[in-house]
Write a protein that holds these residues in place. Structure first.
Motif, PDB file in Angstrom:
ATOM      1  N   SER A 154       1.273  -0.972   0.477  1.00  0.00           N
ATOM      2  CA  SER A 154       0.034   0.045   0.222  1.00  0.00           C
ATOM      3  C   SER A 154       1.190   1.112   0.239  1.00  0.00           C
ATOM      4  CB  SER A 154      -0.604   0.350   1.371  1.00  0.00           C
ATOM      5  OG  SER A 154      -1.743   1.279   1.674  1.00  0.00           O
ATOM      6  N   ASP A 155       1.759   1.082   1.007  1.00  0.00           N
ATOM      7  CA  ASP A 155       3.217   2.300   0.688  1.00  0.00           C
ATOM      8  C   ASP A 155       4.012   2.415  -0.245  1.00  0.00           C
ATOM      9  OD1 ASP A 155       1.471   3.123   3.509  1.00  0.00           O
ATOM     10  OD2 ASP A 155       3.664   2.162   4.510  1.00  0.00           O
ATOM     11  N   LEU A 156       3.992   1.821  -1.150  1.00  0.00           N
ATOM     12  CA  LEU A 156       4.628   1.566  -2.293  1.00  0.00           C
ATOM     13  C   LEU A 156       3.838   1.979  -3.324  1.00  0.00           C
ATOM     14  CD1 LEU A 156       6.783  -2.082  -2.780  1.00  0.00           C
ATOM     15  CD2 LEU A 156       7.254   0.528  -2.622  1.00  0.00           C
ATOM     16  N   GLU A 157       2.517   1.479  -3.196  1.00  0.00           N
ATOM     17  CA  GLU A 157       1.621   2.305  -4.206  1.00  0.00           C
ATOM     18  C   GLU A 157       1.263   3.300  -4.300  1.00  0.00           C
ATOM     19  OE1 GLU A 157      -1.411  -0.011  -4.626  1.00  0.00           O
ATOM     20  OE2 GLU A 157      -0.332  -2.055  -4.799  1.00  0.00           O
ATOM     21  N   ALA A 158       1.606   3.647  -2.954  1.00  0.00           N
ATOM     22  CA  ALA A 158       0.434   5.386  -2.122  1.00  0.00           C
ATOM     23  C   ALA A 158       2.032   6.461  -2.658  1.00  0.00           C
ATOM     24  CB  ALA A 158       0.727   5.641  -1.180  1.00  0.00           C
ATOM     25  N   GLY A 192       3.648   6.083  -6.170  1.00  0.00           N
ATOM     26  CA  GLY A 192       4.191   5.147  -7.420  1.00  0.00           C
ATOM     27  C   GLY A 192       4.916   4.416  -7.375  1.00  0.00           C
ATOM     28  N   ALA A 193       5.536   3.502  -6.725  1.00  0.00           N
ATOM     29  CA  ALA A 193       6.533   2.795  -6.795  1.00  0.00           C
ATOM     30  C   ALA A 193       6.101   0.807  -6.258  1.00  0.00           C
ATOM     31  CB  ALA A 193       7.263   2.205  -5.794  1.00  0.00           C
ATOM     32  N   GLY A 194       4.321   0.890  -6.787  1.00  0.00           N
ATOM     33  CA  GLY A 194       3.783  -0.207  -6.410  1.00  0.00           C
ATOM     34  C   GLY A 194       4.385  -1.337  -7.528  1.00  0.00           C
ATOM     35  N   PRO A 195       3.954  -2.568  -7.847  1.00  0.00           N
ATOM     36  CA  PRO A 195       4.389  -4.244  -8.984  1.00  0.00           C
ATOM     37  C   PRO A 195       3.162  -3.364 -10.075  1.00  0.00           C
ATOM     38  CG  PRO A 195       3.310  -4.873  -6.976  1.00  0.00           C
ATOM     39  CD  PRO A 195       3.434  -2.604  -6.523  1.00  0.00           C
ATOM     40  N   GLY A 196       2.964  -3.083 -10.127  1.00  0.00           N
ATOM     41  CA  GLY A 196       2.126  -2.179 -11.675  1.00  0.00           C
ATOM     42  C   GLY A 196       1.975  -3.397 -12.459  1.00  0.00           C
ATOM     43  N   GLY A 197       1.322  -4.404 -12.269  1.00  0.00           N
ATOM     44  CA  GLY A 197       1.690  -5.389 -13.170  1.00  0.00           C
ATOM     45  C   GLY A 197       3.128  -5.124 -13.979  1.00  0.00           C
ATOM     46  N   ALA A 198       4.304  -4.831 -13.361  1.00  0.00           N
ATOM     47  CA  ALA A 198       5.651  -4.798 -15.204  1.00  0.00           C
ATOM     48  C   ALA A 198       5.882  -6.638 -14.825  1.00  0.00           C
ATOM     49  CB  ALA A 198       5.592  -3.922 -14.445  1.00  0.00           C
ATOM     50  N   PRO A 199       6.486  -7.021 -16.061  1.00  0.00           N
ATOM     51  CA  PRO A 199       7.439  -7.764 -15.212  1.00  0.00           C
ATOM     52  C   PRO A 199       8.533  -7.585 -14.353  1.00  0.00           C
ATOM     53  CG  PRO A 199       8.016  -7.474 -17.692  1.00  0.00           C
ATOM     54  CD  PRO A 199       6.736  -6.696 -16.640  1.00  0.00           C
ATOM     55  N   GLY A 200       9.167  -8.120 -13.298  1.00  0.00           N
ATOM     56  CA  GLY A 200      10.474  -8.027 -12.977  1.00  0.00           C
ATOM     57  C   GLY A 200      10.309  -8.532 -11.498  1.00  0.00           C
ATOM     58  N   GLY A 230       8.934  -6.987  -9.367  1.00  0.00           N
ATOM     59  CA  GLY A 230       7.690  -5.830  -8.723  1.00  0.00           C
ATOM     60  C   GLY A 230       7.441  -5.256  -7.777  1.00  0.00           C
ATOM     61  N   TYR A 231       8.589  -4.556  -7.154  1.00  0.00           N
ATOM     62  CA  TYR A 231       8.736  -3.920  -6.317  1.00  0.00           C
ATOM     63  C   TYR A 231      10.025  -2.797  -6.455  1.00  0.00           C
ATOM     64  CZ  TYR A 231       6.487  -6.639  -3.231  1.00  0.00           C
ATOM     65  OH  TYR A 231       5.244  -7.152  -3.175  1.00  0.00           O
ATOM     66  N   GLY A 232      10.051  -1.946  -5.881  1.00  0.00           N
ATOM     67  CA  GLY A 232      11.091  -0.393  -6.403  1.00  0.00           C
ATOM     68  C   GLY A 232      10.700   0.317  -7.319  1.00  0.00           C
TER      69      GLY A 232
END
Length: 64
Positions: free
Chosen positions: A40-44, A46-54, A56-58
């Motif tokens: 939740s904090d990562l998404e807040a 703009g660093a959430g998983p977002g469905g991109a390969p890899g 998933g964090y950072g």
């Protein structure tokens, strides 16, 4: 966290094993709660998983 362990009627009653199982399940519960908070904090920011390969964090990768 919360964890329980129950002995089946055919199992040998060894309370220490039940205690270990319950403690491990409680720790797993805490770990899940922490991961949900971190996600939740990562998404807040703009660093959430977002469905991109890899991993998933950072922060999102941008080519130089």
């Amino acid at each position: 966290g919360y964890g329980t362990a129950h002995c089946s009627p055919q199992d040998v009653d060894v309370p220490r094993i039940g205690d270990e199982l319950a403690a491990a399940r409680a720790m797993r519960s805490v770990a899940r709660q922490l991961m949900r908070e971190a996600d939740s904090d990562l998404e807040a920011v703009g660093a959430g998983p977002g469905g991109a390969p890899g991993p998933g964090y950072g922060w999102p990768y941008t080519a130089p």
